[in-house]
Design an enzyme around this catalytic site. Structure first.
Site, PDB file in Angstrom:
ATOM      1  N   GLU A  94      -3.464 -51.180   3.360  1.00 26.74           N
ATOM      2  CA  GLU A  94      -4.473 -50.219   3.798  1.00 26.74           C
ATOM      3  C   GLU A  94      -5.570 -50.021   2.757  1.00 26.74           C
ATOM      4  OE1 GLU A  94      -1.732 -47.254   6.564  1.00 26.74           O
ATOM      5  OE2 GLU A  94      -1.731 -46.991   4.385  1.00 26.74           O
ATOM      6  N   GLY A 121      -0.819 -43.903  14.830  1.00 28.48           N
ATOM      7  CA  GLY A 121      -0.544 -44.202  16.233  1.00 28.48           C
ATOM      8  C   GLY A 121      -1.351 -43.283  17.127  1.00 28.48           C
ATOM      9  N   MET A 132       2.115 -40.136   8.998  1.00 27.16           N
ATOM     10  CA  MET A 132       3.216 -39.636   8.181  1.00 27.16           C
ATOM     11  C   MET A 132       2.802 -38.982   6.869  1.00 27.16           C
ATOM     12  SD  MET A 132       6.006 -42.720   8.805  1.00 27.16           S
ATOM     13  CE  MET A 132       7.312 -41.857   7.939  1.00 27.16           C
ATOM     14  N   GLU A 133       1.501 -38.789   6.637  1.00 26.18           N
ATOM     15  CA  GLU A 133       1.087 -38.257   5.338  1.00 26.18           C
ATOM     16  C   GLU A 133       0.012 -37.177   5.377  1.00 26.18           C
ATOM     17  OE1 GLU A 133       2.738 -42.221   5.126  1.00 26.18           O
ATOM     18  OE2 GLU A 133       0.729 -41.761   5.880  1.00 26.18           O
ATOM     19  N   ASP A 165      -1.666 -48.740  16.892  1.00 31.70           N
ATOM     20  CA  ASP A 165      -0.726 -48.802  18.006  1.00 31.70           C
ATOM     21  C   ASP A 165      -0.855 -47.525  18.822  1.00 31.70           C
ATOM     22  OD1 ASP A 165       1.462 -46.785  16.975  1.00 31.70           O
ATOM     23  OD2 ASP A 165       1.050 -48.106  15.289  1.00 31.70           O
TER      24      ASP A 165
END
Length: 245
Positions: free
Chosen positions: A13, A79, A188-189, A212
């Site tokens: 990333e 996502g 997630m962060e 996704d």
């Protein structure tokens, strides 16, 4: 002037941005390599946080309180949740929330205990710069999108939610949409970084490319998409945003 921290969870990333860093120096703290240098006329600090809320919070705290970053930009993949947020699109967070925070009945669901809030607002100036930069970058053709069968891509702005789970089933995705219908994307962060920046009184922005739809196919071609599309969007949008700051 104090640097701007640019943070990602995964090396792919951040790889494309890292290649542009000038006048590089290195500091190592708590197992993390903080790369200091210049990018687009700004002093910047590039660092990988690792995956998850604790890793992100640790990294943000080090960047802000130990190395003195004046602001933080988190960039990477997510996502898509909203029906109109499709693979290849970009999301700029205006608010962030931890979807797995639940200390009820002592506190309301999603409320971070003892803060009185469940949502943390991104800095308007940073978010505006990211939105403007994304509009500029996404208006140009990107060859890699064709290889993934992706046509026109757009920038969305609004609520991004975070939790310590990779959402990868249609059932999980549907449950999140039902509970938090405003949510554009899940990762997630970001919300952990938002809480740390709020506590430190520092501005932050969060930029995510949708890799996704957070469903049963969420793992398909994830590494390839991250390397070929998301990393380049991160590079181009962050660089264009820095020119606006």
């Amino acid at each position: 002037m104090a640097p701007i921290a640019i943070v990602s969870a995964l090396h792919d990333e951040l790889r494309a941005i890292d290649a542009l860093l000038q006048a590089r120096s290195l500091q190592r703290r708590a197992g993390r390599d903080f790369h200091l240098g210049r990018l687009q006329g700004h002093e910047v600090l590039l660092v990988l946080s690792g995956i998850g809320k604790v890793a992100a919070a640790t990294t943000a705290t080090l960047a802000l309180e130990v190395l003195g970053a004046r602001a933080l930009l988190f960039t990477g993949v997510a996502g898509g949740l909203a029906d109109h947020a499709q693979v290849g699109d970009v999301v700029v967070a205006r608010e962030l929330l931890q979807h797995d925070m639940d200390a009820s009945p002592l506190f309301q669901r999603y409320e971070v205990p003892l803060t009185g809030r469940s949502r943390f607002a991104a800095d308007p100036l940073l978010a505006d710069a990211l939105v403007a930069a994304a509009g500029e970058v996404l208006s140009q053709p990107h060859p890699a999108l064709q290889r993934f069968g992706i046509g026109r891509v757009r920038c969305h702005q609004g609520l991004v939610i975070s939790g310590d789970r990779f959402v990868s089933t249609s059932a999980e995705s549907a449950a999140l949409r039902a509970a938090l219908p405003e949510a554009l994307a899940v990762e997630m962060e970001g919300a952990a970084v938002a809480q740390v920046c709020h506590d430190s009184g520092r501005p932050f922005g969060v930029l995510r490319t949708l890799s996704d739809r957070a469903d049963d196919a969420a793992h398909v071609d994830f590494p390839r998409f991250t390397a070929e599309v998301a990393a380049e969007f991160s590079r181009d949008i962050v660089c264009a945003a820095l020119l606006r700051l």
